[in-house]
Design an enzyme around this catalytic site. Structure first.
Site, short mmCIF file in Angstrom:
data_model
loop_
_atom_site.label_atom_id
_atom_site.label_comp_id
_atom_site.label_asym_id
_atom_site.label_seq_id
_atom_site.Cartn_x
_atom_site.Cartn_y
_atom_site.Cartn_z
N TYR A 1 -13.28 11.69 -17.59
CA TYR A 1 -11.83 11.48 -17.82
C TYR A 1 -11.19 12.73 -18.44
N GLY B 1 1.10 -0.79 -13.66
CA GLY B 1 0.24 -0.73 -14.84
C GLY B 1 1.07 -0.72 -16.12
N GLY B 2 0.38 -0.60 -17.25
CA GLY B 2 1.05 -0.66 -18.54
C GLY B 2 2.12 0.40 -18.72
N PHE C 1 -15.62 11.17 -26.95
CA PHE C 1 -16.99 10.69 -26.71
C PHE C 1 -16.97 9.71 -25.54
N GLY C 2 -17.85 9.91 -24.57
CA GLY C 2 -17.95 8.98 -23.44
C GLY C 2 -16.96 9.26 -22.33
N GLY D 1 -4.25 6.00 -12.96
CA GLY D 1 -5.39 6.61 -13.64
C GLY D 1 -6.39 5.54 -14.01
N ILE D 2 -7.66 5.94 -14.11
CA ILE D 2 -8.71 4.99 -14.49
C ILE D 2 -9.66 5.64 -15.48
N THR D 3 -10.39 4.80 -16.20
CA THR D 3 -11.50 5.28 -17.03
C THR D 3 -12.79 4.64 -16.50
N1 CAA Z 1 -18.75 9.54 -31.72
C1 CAA Z 1 -19.99 9.94 -32.06
N2 CAA Z 1 -21.10 9.27 -31.74
C2 CAA Z 1 -20.95 8.16 -31.02
C3 CAA Z 1 -19.69 7.68 -30.62
C4 CAA Z 1 -18.56 8.42 -31.00
N3 CAA Z 1 -17.32 8.05 -30.68
N4 CAA Z 1 -19.86 6.57 -29.90
C5 CAA Z 1 -21.20 6.34 -29.86
N5 CAA Z 1 -21.83 7.29 -30.54
C6 CAA Z 1 -23.28 7.40 -30.76
C7 CAA Z 1 -23.90 6.11 -31.22
O1 CAA Z 1 -23.80 5.94 -32.61
C8 CAA Z 1 -25.34 6.27 -30.78
O2 CAA Z 1 -26.00 7.14 -31.64
P1 CAA Z 1 -27.61 7.04 -31.82
O3 CAA Z 1 -28.22 7.33 -30.49
O4 CAA Z 1 -27.89 8.08 -32.87
O5 CAA Z 1 -27.87 5.64 -32.28
C9 CAA Z 1 -25.16 6.99 -29.47
O6 CAA Z 1 -23.92 7.71 -29.54
C10 CAA Z 1 -25.08 5.97 -28.36
O7 CAA Z 1 -24.89 6.65 -27.16
P2 CAA Z 1 -24.78 5.81 -25.84
O8 CAA Z 1 -24.68 6.71 -24.71
O9 CAA Z 1 -25.92 4.79 -25.83
O10 CAA Z 1 -23.39 5.08 -26.08
P3 CAA Z 1 -23.01 3.63 -25.68
O11 CAA Z 1 -23.52 3.34 -24.31
O12 CAA Z 1 -23.37 2.70 -26.75
O13 CAA Z 1 -21.41 3.68 -25.65
C11 CAA Z 1 -19.27 4.44 -24.88
C12 CAA Z 1 -20.72 4.83 -25.17
C13 CAA Z 1 -19.21 3.51 -23.68
C14 CAA Z 1 -18.50 5.69 -24.56
C15 CAA Z 1 -18.68 3.71 -26.10
O14 CAA Z 1 -18.88 4.52 -27.23
C16 CAA Z 1 -17.19 3.46 -25.94
O15 CAA Z 1 -16.73 2.53 -25.29
N6 CAA Z 1 -16.37 4.31 -26.60
C17 CAA Z 1 -14.94 4.22 -26.52
C18 CAA Z 1 -14.43 5.14 -25.47
C19 CAA Z 1 -12.95 5.28 -25.59
O16 CAA Z 1 -12.38 5.24 -26.67
N7 CAA Z 1 -12.29 5.44 -24.46
C20 CAA Z 1 -10.88 5.59 -24.45
C21 CAA Z 1 -10.31 4.74 -23.32
S1 CAA Z 1 -8.52 4.67 -23.36
C22 CAA Z 1 -8.06 6.14 -22.73
O17 CAA Z 1 -8.84 6.94 -22.32
C23 CAA Z 1 -6.58 6.37 -22.70
C24 CAA Z 1 -6.27 7.73 -23.17
O18 CAA Z 1 -6.08 8.62 -22.34
C25 CAA Z 1 -6.06 7.96 -24.60
P1 NAP Z 2 -3.24 0.81 -16.62
O1 NAP Z 2 -2.44 -0.22 -17.32
O2 NAP Z 2 -4.67 0.53 -16.30
O3 NAP Z 2 -2.44 1.23 -15.30
C1 NAP Z 2 -2.95 2.08 -14.35
C2 NAP Z 2 -2.51 1.57 -13.00
O4 NAP Z 2 -3.03 2.46 -11.98
C3 NAP Z 2 -3.06 0.19 -12.72
O5 NAP Z 2 -2.07 -0.66 -12.18
C4 NAP Z 2 -4.17 0.48 -11.73
O6 NAP Z 2 -4.48 -0.61 -10.89
C5 NAP Z 2 -3.55 1.63 -10.97
N1 NAP Z 2 -4.54 2.31 -10.15
C6 NAP Z 2 -5.86 2.48 -10.40
N2 NAP Z 2 -6.44 3.12 -9.39
C7 NAP Z 2 -5.48 3.36 -8.47
C8 NAP Z 2 -5.49 3.97 -7.19
N3 NAP Z 2 -6.60 4.45 -6.66
N4 NAP Z 2 -4.32 4.04 -6.51
C9 NAP Z 2 -3.17 3.52 -7.04
N5 NAP Z 2 -3.12 2.94 -8.24
C10 NAP Z 2 -4.27 2.86 -8.94
O7 NAP Z 2 -3.27 2.18 -17.42
P2 NAP Z 2 -2.13 2.84 -18.30
O8 NAP Z 2 -2.55 2.75 -19.69
O9 NAP Z 2 -0.79 2.36 -17.89
O10 NAP Z 2 -2.32 4.36 -17.84
C11 NAP Z 2 -1.40 5.02 -17.00
C12 NAP Z 2 -1.74 6.51 -16.99
O11 NAP Z 2 -1.58 7.02 -18.29
C13 NAP Z 2 -3.17 6.81 -16.58
O12 NAP Z 2 -3.19 8.00 -15.81
C14 NAP Z 2 -3.87 7.04 -17.89
O13 NAP Z 2 -4.99 7.87 -17.73
C15 NAP Z 2 -2.77 7.68 -18.69
N6 NAP Z 2 -2.90 7.55 -20.14
C16 NAP Z 2 -2.89 6.32 -20.71
C17 NAP Z 2 -2.98 6.25 -22.09
C18 NAP Z 2 -2.95 4.95 -22.83
O14 NAP Z 2 -3.17 4.96 -24.02
N7 NAP Z 2 -2.70 3.82 -22.19
C19 NAP Z 2 -3.08 7.41 -22.85
C20 NAP Z 2 -3.10 8.63 -22.21
C21 NAP Z 2 -2.99 8.69 -20.84
P3 NAP Z 2 -5.70 -1.58 -11.33
O15 NAP Z 2 -5.33 -2.16 -12.64
O16 NAP Z 2 -5.76 -2.58 -10.22
O17 NAP Z 2 -6.92 -0.70 -11.42
#
Ligand code: CAA
Ligand code: NAP
Length: 248
Positions: free
Chosen positions: A154, A13-14, A149-150, A91-93
């Site tokens: 995780y 992964g990344g 949020f969401g 890790g996964i989301t």
């Molecule tokens: N903060 C506050 N309110 C929020 C919000 C936020 N971040 N996001 C959505 N809302 C609100 C909307 O405005 C809406 O409000 P109203 O009902 O008043 O219109 C309501 O919440 C919508 O709720 P839903 O449940 O319908 O939300 P959705 O289905 O449209 O989307 C979601 C939800 C999928 C979580 C989307 O907001 C999303 O993709 N968010 C990003 C999630 C994110 O950043 N994940 C990080 C992944 S990377 C990672 O995790 C690595 C790491 O470790 C750092």
């Molecule tokens: P990534 O690029 O999606 O890499 C994660 C890797 O884990 C992928 O190769 C994925 O394979 C693999 N994986 C998923 N499920 C698995 C399973 N059951 N067994 C073995 N491997 C599996 O994510 P990343 O950003 O490098 O994240 C790595 C770690 O850092 C995660 O734990 C993540 O939660 C954490 N993290 C990431 C960030 C960020 O900003 N990137 C921030 C904070 C923490 P597939 O792609 O095939 O699913």
């Protein structure tokens, strides 16, 4: 002394790729352990590591399954010897507000991010204790510290992960085995690239150092915590987040 052997889950992964490369540069024999579901991606990874003189090898694992982790350790022990370093980076989301979250979205995240760490640690700790040396690093997240949020699934997994780290660190502290967590902020990987662009841009604009994290930022911290000389550092949560969450 022969090179220490390291397993990095999520190794293709990344963050995992950067961690593998950093540890190989530090002289470790590295096993990138990851799902074997995408053969094209594995082939690309293997080709990319050709400059590391065999120091990075791919092995298949599904960390969510205990038996798969057990089988991985049997293969690694036979092919490369005892494991000294374990980095749990798989890790996964499955993001969704709780009101819409399915049981499957909850279970999948807990199954990989939390059960997976138990499943892997359980395989290596006996050997590490017997040999009097081990380094375990669990990749947590800024979102485990702050919530997001969401991400009830995780955030719970990543906060729970550090509880696991602290408990295991206490159990192994007198055995020469350290257990630490790293809490990355948002980094440039496929996981973050999957966030909708507008939300991602807004998140990055709020990072105090003014940029997204690079995988190498995290890899450097892993090398630091896994060094032979890092024996007095255990039970720690090391944030690497560009100032995105400050606390003490
Ligand atoms: N903060 C506050 N309110 C929020 C919000 C936020 N971040 N996001 C959505 N809302 C609100 C909307 O405005 C809406 O409000 P109203 O009902 O008043 O219109 C309501 O919440 C919508 O709720 P839903 O449940 O319908 O939300 P959705 O289905 O449209 O989307 C979601 C939800 C999928 C979580 C989307 O907001 C999303 O993709 N968010 C990003 C999630 C994110 O950043 N994940 C990080 C992944 S990377 C990672 O995790 C690595 C790491 O470790 C750092
Ligand atoms: P990534 O690029 O999606 O890499 C994660 C890797 O884990 C992928 O190769 C994925 O394979 C693999 N994986 C998923 N499920 C698995 C399973 N059951 N067994 C073995 N491997 C599996 O994510 P990343 O950003 O490098 O994240 C790595 C770690 O850092 C995660 O734990 C993540 O939660 C954490 N993290 C990431 C960030 C960020 O900003 N990137 C921030 C904070 C923490 P597939 O792609 O095939 O699913």
């Amino acid at each position: 002394m022969s090179a220490r052997t390291a397993i990095v889950t999520g190794g293709i992964g990344g963050l995992g790729t950067a961690i593998c490369q950093q540890l190989a540069q530090a002289g470790r024999q590295v096993i990138a352990a990851d799902l074997d579901s995408r053969s094209d991606r594995i082939a690309a990874f293997v080709a990319e590591q050709s400059g590391y003189a065999g120091k990075i090898q791919f092995e298949a694992v599904n960390v969510a399954h205990f038996a798969s982790c057990q089988a991985l350790l049997e293969r690694v022990n036979a092919r490369y010897g005892a494991v000294d370093i374990l980095v749990n980076a798989a890790g996964i989301t499955r993001d969704s507000s709780l009101r819409k979250m399915s049981e499957q979205q909850w279970q999948e995240v807990i199954g990989v991010n939390l059960d997976g760490v138990f499943n892997m640690c359980r395989q290596v700790v006996d050997g590490m204790c017997e040999r009097g040396f081990g380094r375990i690093v669990n990749i947590s997240s800024i979102n485990g510290q702050t919530g997001a949020f969401g991400q009830t699934n995780y955030a719970a997994s990543k906060a729970g992960l550090h509880g696991f780290t602290m408990a295991l660190a206490r159990e192994l502290a007198r055995k020469g085995v350290t257990v630490n967590s790293i809490a990355p902020g948002y980094c440039r990987t496929p996981m973050v690239e999957a966030i909708p662009q507008a939300i991602r841009d807004q998140i990055i604009s709020q990072i105090p150092v003014g940029r997204i994290g690079e995988p190498s930022d995290i890899a450097r911290a892993v090398e630091f915590l896994t060094a032979d000389a890092a024996g007095y550092l255990t039970g720690v949560l090391l944030p690497v987040n560009g100032g995105g969450f400050m606390s003490f």
